[in-house]
Design a protein around this motif. Structure first.
Motif, short mmCIF file in Angstrom:
data_model
loop_
_atom_site.label_atom_id
_atom_site.label_comp_id
_atom_site.label_asym_id
_atom_site.label_seq_id
_atom_site.Cartn_x
_atom_site.Cartn_y
_atom_site.Cartn_z
N ALA A 135 0.84 -1.18 0.00
CA ALA A 135 0.00 0.00 0.00
C ALA A 135 0.88 1.24 0.00
O ALA A 135 2.03 1.21 0.46
CB ALA A 135 -0.91 0.00 1.23
N PHE A 136 0.38 2.33 -0.53
CA PHE A 136 1.14 3.57 -0.54
C PHE A 136 1.35 4.04 0.89
O PHE A 136 0.46 3.95 1.73
CB PHE A 136 0.40 4.64 -1.34
CG PHE A 136 0.56 4.49 -2.82
CD1 PHE A 136 1.44 5.28 -3.53
CD2 PHE A 136 -0.15 3.51 -3.52
CE1 PHE A 136 1.60 5.14 -4.90
CE2 PHE A 136 0.00 3.35 -4.88
CZ PHE A 136 0.89 4.17 -5.57
N ALA A 137 2.55 4.57 1.17
CA ALA A 137 2.88 4.97 2.53
C ALA A 137 3.75 6.22 2.51
O ALA A 137 4.42 6.52 1.51
CB ALA A 137 3.63 3.83 3.25
N LEU A 138 3.75 6.94 3.62
CA LEU A 138 4.55 8.15 3.76
C LEU A 138 5.97 7.78 4.17
O LEU A 138 6.18 6.87 4.98
CB LEU A 138 3.95 9.09 4.81
CG LEU A 138 2.44 9.39 4.71
CD1 LEU A 138 2.06 10.45 5.73
CD2 LEU A 138 2.07 9.82 3.30
N SER A 139 6.94 8.48 3.63
CA SER A 139 8.32 8.26 4.02
C SER A 139 8.60 8.92 5.35
O SER A 139 7.84 9.78 5.83
CB SER A 139 9.27 8.82 2.95
OG SER A 139 9.08 8.16 1.73
N SER A 140 9.69 8.56 5.97
CA SER A 140 10.09 9.14 7.24
C SER A 140 10.26 10.65 7.11
O SER A 140 10.90 11.14 6.16
CB SER A 140 11.41 8.51 7.71
OG SER A 140 11.85 9.11 8.91
N GLY A 141 9.66 11.39 8.04
CA GLY A 141 9.75 12.85 8.02
C GLY A 141 8.70 13.53 7.20
O GLY A 141 8.64 14.77 7.15
#
Length: 254
Positions: A135-141
């Motif tokens: 699934a699409f996910a946010l990167s760190s920060g």
């Protein structure tokens, strides 16, 4: 600028849902979306297998960019003469806001696009012997608001390109390169936003992997951003650059 009369219309069930031409158009959207998602999502899964979870590396992002650009080029080109080649709920929504598709036809397209994405992810999971569709996910920060702005801006560029090359009645011979231009803008945006939040620009592309992996983390971002960006692009292009006095949406001819 002449006055603009919006031609947003609900449509008629016997023309926009049950008519054989409408069903053929929905089938074209289903197949083209499945082709696109299979290529795009599959490229990430393949790179993970080859490099031990390296899809977020520079090489992985370039691979994803190329796969999405080529896959969307084919998806749009193969459906263009049947359904208009939306292959994306955000494109359909932008076309609806500009009065270029009825609400009922748009809903039919949405269902077909979401089903196409889901089937593609199920086929990928089966073909890879159970590998996870990510699934699409946010990167760190990166927080949800950063991601939301990314999705709005990138999808605005995508739908603006669709309007300029495929919907604008003055497009002329430019319409022949519309699938290439649409594929290229998506590929470029994957390079720009892929490292930050995945660069979806397409709720169907996000929906299939999320459903099959049952991971809905921040999933709303990948709906809200593309729909806002696509709607704004359709509204701005239709009212400012086409700026025609609208009459009711004509019934499709089959």
């Amino acid at each position: 600028m002449p006055p603009v009369n919006f031609r947003i219309a609900v449509g008629l069930p016997h023309e926009d849902i049950t008519h054989p031409g409408a069903i053929k158009a929905a089938l074209a959207e289903f197949i083209s979306t499945a082709i696109f998602v299979f290529a795009g999502e599959g490229s990430g899964m393949a790179f993970n297998k080859l490099t031990d979870d390296g899809s977020s590396t520079p090489a992985g992002i370039i691979m994803a960019s190329l796969a999405h650009a080529f896959g969307l080029f084919i998806g749009v080109a193969t459906a263009a003469n049947i359904s208009g080649g939306h292959v994306n709920p955000a494109v359909t929504f932008g076309a609806f806001v500009g009065g270029n598709i009825t609400l009922l036809r748009g809903i039919l397209y949405w269902i077909a696009q979401l089903l196409g994405s889901t089937v593609a992810c199920l086929l990928l999971k089966f073909s890879t012997h159970g590998m996870t569709t990510s699934a699409f996910a946010l990167s760190s920060g990166v927080n949800v608001w950063n991601a939301l702005v990314f999705e709005i801006v990138m999808t605005f560029g995508l739908v603006y390109t669709v309007y300029a090359t495929a919907i604008d009645p003055r497009k002329g011979q430019l319409g022949t390169i519309a699938p290439i231009a649409i594929g290229f803008i998506v590929g470029a945006n994957v390079l720009a936003g892929g490292a930050f939040e995945g660069a979806s620009m397409n709720p169907a592309v996000s929906f299939g992997p999320a459903l099959v992996s049952w991971d809905w983390t921040h999933h709303w971002v990948y709906w809200a951003g593309p729909l806002i960006g696509g709607g704004l692009a359709g509204l701005i292009y239709e009212t400012i650059f086409i700026s025609r006095t609208h009459e009711p949406v004509p019934s499709p001819e089959f």
